[in-house]
Write an enzyme that holds these catalytic residues in place. Structure first.
Site, short mmCIF file in Angstrom:
data_model
loop_
_atom_site.label_atom_id
_atom_site.label_comp_id
_atom_site.label_asym_id
_atom_site.label_seq_id
_atom_site.Cartn_x
_atom_site.Cartn_y
_atom_site.Cartn_z
N CYS A 1 0.84 -1.19 0.00
CA CYS A 1 0.00 0.00 0.00
C CYS A 1 0.88 1.24 0.00
CB CYS A 1 -0.86 0.05 1.25
SG CYS A 1 -1.99 -1.33 1.37
N TYR B 1 12.88 -4.43 -4.35
CA TYR B 1 11.84 -4.50 -5.38
C TYR B 1 10.73 -3.45 -5.26
CZ TYR B 1 7.58 -6.21 -7.65
OH TYR B 1 6.44 -6.29 -8.38
N ASN C 1 -0.33 1.53 5.91
CA ASN C 1 0.53 0.66 5.11
C ASN C 1 1.24 -0.29 6.07
OD1 ASN C 1 3.72 1.12 3.42
ND2 ASN C 1 2.28 -0.54 3.24
N GLY C 2 1.16 -1.57 5.77
CA GLY C 2 1.79 -2.57 6.63
C GLY C 2 0.80 -3.64 6.99
N GLY D 1 0.25 -0.07 -5.05
CA GLY D 1 -1.05 -0.72 -4.94
C GLY D 1 -1.96 -0.29 -6.06
P1 AMP Z 1 7.45 -15.29 -9.75
O1 AMP Z 1 7.13 -15.15 -11.18
O2 AMP Z 1 6.35 -15.89 -8.96
O3 AMP Z 1 8.75 -16.02 -9.52
O4 AMP Z 1 7.62 -13.83 -9.16
C1 AMP Z 1 8.79 -13.13 -9.40
C2 AMP Z 1 8.49 -11.81 -10.05
O5 AMP Z 1 7.56 -11.08 -9.25
C3 AMP Z 1 9.73 -10.97 -10.14
O6 AMP Z 1 9.69 -10.32 -11.40
C4 AMP Z 1 9.62 -9.97 -9.02
O7 AMP Z 1 10.06 -8.69 -9.44
C5 AMP Z 1 8.16 -9.93 -8.69
N1 AMP Z 1 7.94 -10.01 -7.25
C6 AMP Z 1 8.75 -10.42 -6.29
N2 AMP Z 1 8.14 -10.39 -5.09
C7 AMP Z 1 6.91 -9.95 -5.31
C8 AMP Z 1 5.80 -9.70 -4.48
N3 AMP Z 1 5.84 -9.90 -3.17
N4 AMP Z 1 4.70 -9.24 -5.06
C9 AMP Z 1 4.67 -9.04 -6.38
N5 AMP Z 1 5.66 -9.24 -7.21
C10 AMP Z 1 6.78 -9.70 -6.69
#
Ligand code: AMP
Length: 496
Positions: free
Chosen positions: A26, A266, A126-127, A52
């Site tokens: 968020c 990220y 947020n959190g 978000g």
């Molecule tokens: P995956 O495809 O499930 O391995 O997710 C990895 C991709 O999602 C990478 O491109 C990351 O930048 C992104 N990512 C990593 N952690 C999260 C998260 N908690 N929520 C959304 N996207 C994420």
């Protein structure tokens, strides 16, 4: 892995969205004492959209009443000029949400607004709190009725029940009962209050815009409105802004800071400066350099998975002395729905979002840099795509350690069982994603790099060292809300 052949494009893209980048947490924004408060809040939220995309809301105060508009969707779709013009008053609080707790419904959209003895109170949070299940249970037994499943509602009820005399006192009383992560902005009739949990999991900073005070999750929101950064809200600090004066309170016993390292890896926007204005992009680039030293590879080009791998790929390429190429192009205009041709197209979902630049990949050895692997879905598809485009070798490098456990503090991560690194060794993951080699940044490498930021971090998703234990699953019944058959409220306008 989905190839989209026997399902609709909508399903394929929905899976993309679930598995990929659309799970941000968020973003919160507040402004005190500005004649265009609602418009400025809109811009602030616009800059925080990456945090978000599910719902957005703004609540304003003219020192008598609160005016609120919340809806499902992106900031630009949720607000029209005419709506902003009707959000009267010189103070505002805003929120963009991706649900990390609570259902995905309009009733969970924030700011959460309530009428209390002290007048209207609107909260943007947020959190993720880790003891809400027990608090809800306790409050429900005392007769409290909940209208949402959002954590913030618990805070509002605790505030309303507090016996402290001042509103600040009630808020402090309420937040001293919750544990976990909160960066909060609370709008009352005549004040704006910003607070961070004692561990300081999530970011929150203060800035000035002429005579106005601004509070925001990230500095990119301040840049857009031309505000000048003042300082971060400290972990455990409660900042009260009233009559243009800022009062700083430290009501909690101090504890070890645990700022979320994943914000730097990220979540935050790369142009944002967090923690004493230390830039996110620069840190990501440094992680790429460290990764290169830990896992070098012979290759012709370094290619980022856009956008999340960009800065780390640049750092890697610089350190390795190998050319950086954007051999994957990303479509930035991917929407939730689109019309698919009657005849299904292979890998439609993934190709909507990324496409390989065949001309520069053919016969080349590629180092593909990604910021993290969660389920592995993205890389399985992208490695295949690069090979189909003619890449001779694909060496995957990840600028964070293996994601081993879920986050309890507000980052949306699936349960351990769904995390590819929880079930598989890096060697096995390398095979699953079809790469020639795979190298993850080590925890030591990450921690060494983070030391330069001179703060303490939570890296529990990698190390499983959780700074605050979650009460989830301790036998407390979870709140079960009725679910509408038709989500009619998704389009309804909320205005008081
Ligand atoms: P995956 O495809 O499930 O391995 O997710 C990895 C991709 O999602 C990478 O491109 C990351 O930048 C992104 N990512 C990593 N952690 C999260 C998260 N908690 N929520 C959304 N996207 C994420």
């Amino acid at each position: 892995m989905s190839d989209g052949t026997n399902r609709s494009a909508f399903d394929a893209l929905a899976e993309e969205r679930t598995a990929d980048h659309f799970h941000d947490e968020c973003g919160v924004f507040g402004i005190y004492n500005h004649e265009e408060a609602s418009h400025i809040a809109y811009l602030g939220l616009y800059a925080l959209q990456h945090r978000g995309q599910e719902s957005a809301g703004i609540c304003t105060s003219d020192e008598q009443s609160h005016f609120v508009h919340r809806s499902m969707g992106l900031v630009a779709d949720v607000f029209e000029k005419s709506t902003l013009n009707k959000l009267y008053g010189q103070h505002a609080v805003g929120h963009v949400r991706y649900s990390t707790a609570g259902e995905s419904l309009l009733r969970n959209a924030q700011p959460f607004c309530a009428a209390t003895d002290d007048g209207p109170v609107s909260i943007a949070h947020n959190g993720n709190l880790v003891n809400v299940a027990s608090l809800r249970h306790e409050l429900q037994k005392q007769g409290t009725i909940f209208s949402s499943s959002a954590d913030s509602e618990v805070i509002v009820h605790l505030l309303a029940r507090s016996r402290e005399s001042s509103l600040e006192g009630r808020l402090i009383d309420a937040i001293s009962r919750v544990t976990g992560a909160f960066s909060l902005i609370v709008l009352t009739a005549d004040s704006l209050i910003a607070a961070r949990d004692p561990h300081g999991f999530r970011p929150l900073s203060l800035a000035r815009l002429d005579d106005a005070w601004v509070v925001a999750s990230e500095s990119c929101a301040m840049d857009l409105i031309g505000a000048t950064f003042v300082r971060d809200v400290e972990p455990g600090e409660v900042v009260v802004i009233r009559d243009g004066e800022l009062t700083s309170l430290h009501p909690f016993a101090s504890t070890k800071e645990s700022f979320c390292i994943f914000e730097y890896i990220y979540f935050a926007r790369p142009d944002s400066n967090l923690l004493d204005q230390q830039n996110v992009y620069a840190f990501r680039k440094e992680l790429g350099r460290v990764l290169c030293r830990e896992y070098p590879a012979e290759a012709d080009m370094v290619v980022p998975v856009l956008d999340s791998g960009t800065a780390a790929a640049l750092g890697y390429a610089e350190e390795a002395g190998i050319p950086y190429e954007t051999a994957l192009i990303r479509n930035h205009y991917v929407q939730r729905t689109f019309i698919e041709p009657a005849q299904s197209i292979r890998h439609f979902g993934v190709k909507v979002k990324h496409n390989a630049v065949t001309g520069i990949l053919r016969g080349k050895r590629v180092i593909l840099v990604e910021d993290s692997i969660v389920r592995g879905t993205t890389l399985i598809k992208i490695v295949t795509m690069l090979r189909n485009a003619g890449a001779q070798e694909v060496h995957v490098r990840v600028s964070s350690p293996p994601t081993m456990g879920p986050c309890h503090y507000g980052i949306d991560t699936p349960d351990s069982e769904e995390l590819i690194a929880h079930r598989n060794t890096p060697e096995e993951i390398c095979k699953i994603i079809g790469a020639d080699s795979l190298g993850y940044l080590s925890i030591a490498g990450l921690r060494n790099a983070a030391q330069e930021l001179k703060h303490n971090f939570c890296d529990a998703c990698f190390s499983l060292e959780y700074p605050v234990q979650s009460e989830d699953g301790n036998g407390i019944p979870q709140l079960s809300l009725f679910r509408p058959v038709v989500e009619a409220d998704v389009r309804s306008e909320d205005r008081s």
